[in-house]
Design an enzyme around this catalytic site. Sequence first.
Site, PDB file in Angstrom:
ATOM      1  CB  CYS A 133      -1.342  49.457  24.803  1.00  0.00           C
ATOM      2  SG  CYS A 133      -0.975  48.647  23.325  1.00  0.00           S
ATOM      3  CB  CYS A 136      -1.575  51.729  21.939  1.00  0.00           C
ATOM      4  SG  CYS A 136      -2.275  49.953  21.855  1.00  0.00           S
ATOM      5  CG  ASP A 137      -1.130  54.700  24.249  1.00  0.00           C
ATOM      6  OD1 ASP A 137      -1.765  55.346  23.312  1.00  0.00           O
ATOM      7  OD2 ASP A 137      -1.458  54.362  25.331  1.00  0.00           O
TER       8      ASP A 137
END
Length: 321
Positions: A133, A136-137
């Site tokens: 992701c 997300c990261d």
Amino acid sequence: MRDVIIIGSGPAGYTAAIYAARAELAPLVIASSVEAGGELMKTTEVENFPGFPEGVMGPDLMVKMQEQAEKFGAEVVLDDVVAVELDGPVKRVVLGSGDTHEARSVIVATGSAYRHLGLTDEERLSGHGVSWCATCDGFFFRQKNIAVVGGGDSAMEEATFLTRFADKVTVIHRKDTLRASKIMQERAFANEKIEFAWNKEVVAIGGTDAVTGVTLRDTVDGSESELALDGLFIAIGNDPRVHLFHELELTSQGTIKVDGRSSKTSLPGVFAAGDVIDPTYRQAVTAAASGTVAALDAEHFLASLEDELHASVDAVLEPAN
């Protein structure tokens, strides 16, 4: 007989449980024996979930959601659903333990699973340089050299997004042409931070405590080479967890089909929420919002059943003219 059973325990499932419990529906949450909490249990720091300006660890967030649901009366069972019967007024959910639970409504919040490469160190280095992701990261890879595996729209979108943070993004694709749409390809080709490793597949991931590189195999001649990296993003697709729900209508993308912005599926009394209905966004916050919708839809459905019951009773008791 329960009012509602929730299958799944990610942000969608637990949010649905919070709302259903506060509506005094005493929901039963089947949270899974090994994957309770969903994909966020594999995520390190979450910085884009509202209400946590300093960020929050994925497992900590899910534990808090579970505690909040239980505070209002939800019951959480750590078991796996092995069979369901959803067609009809009484829904049946069979667990791996052999227990069968019945309810008047069911919320499916089973999420989706990212496709993995199937490599030995892939799981070990998850959260330590291996990610599925970018949203997300990506922030954690500022001024780093990273790679994205894949050749479709998702891979191009991830690679383009990651150039906001990384110094260089290498797209690793097993063929010499991309599957992505023309516009997504053009954006990637035009980005000076994106390079391409054509006709290559990842056969090993290096690193003890964090990703340090990958071993690539040429899909044409079989030769191998090393690519030094700080992070590896895998974007080869994801699969909605729908294998138990043969009775429900699916979309062309394999997700459970719902009616418009509602959570109503093709069967009365069955609702769906989260990534299992969402092939596009797949974020914790959108899943949580979807869980809210499902709980409210289930509450309205159950209220309509009560209204129908009362109307039937009144019709029977009404004196004949």
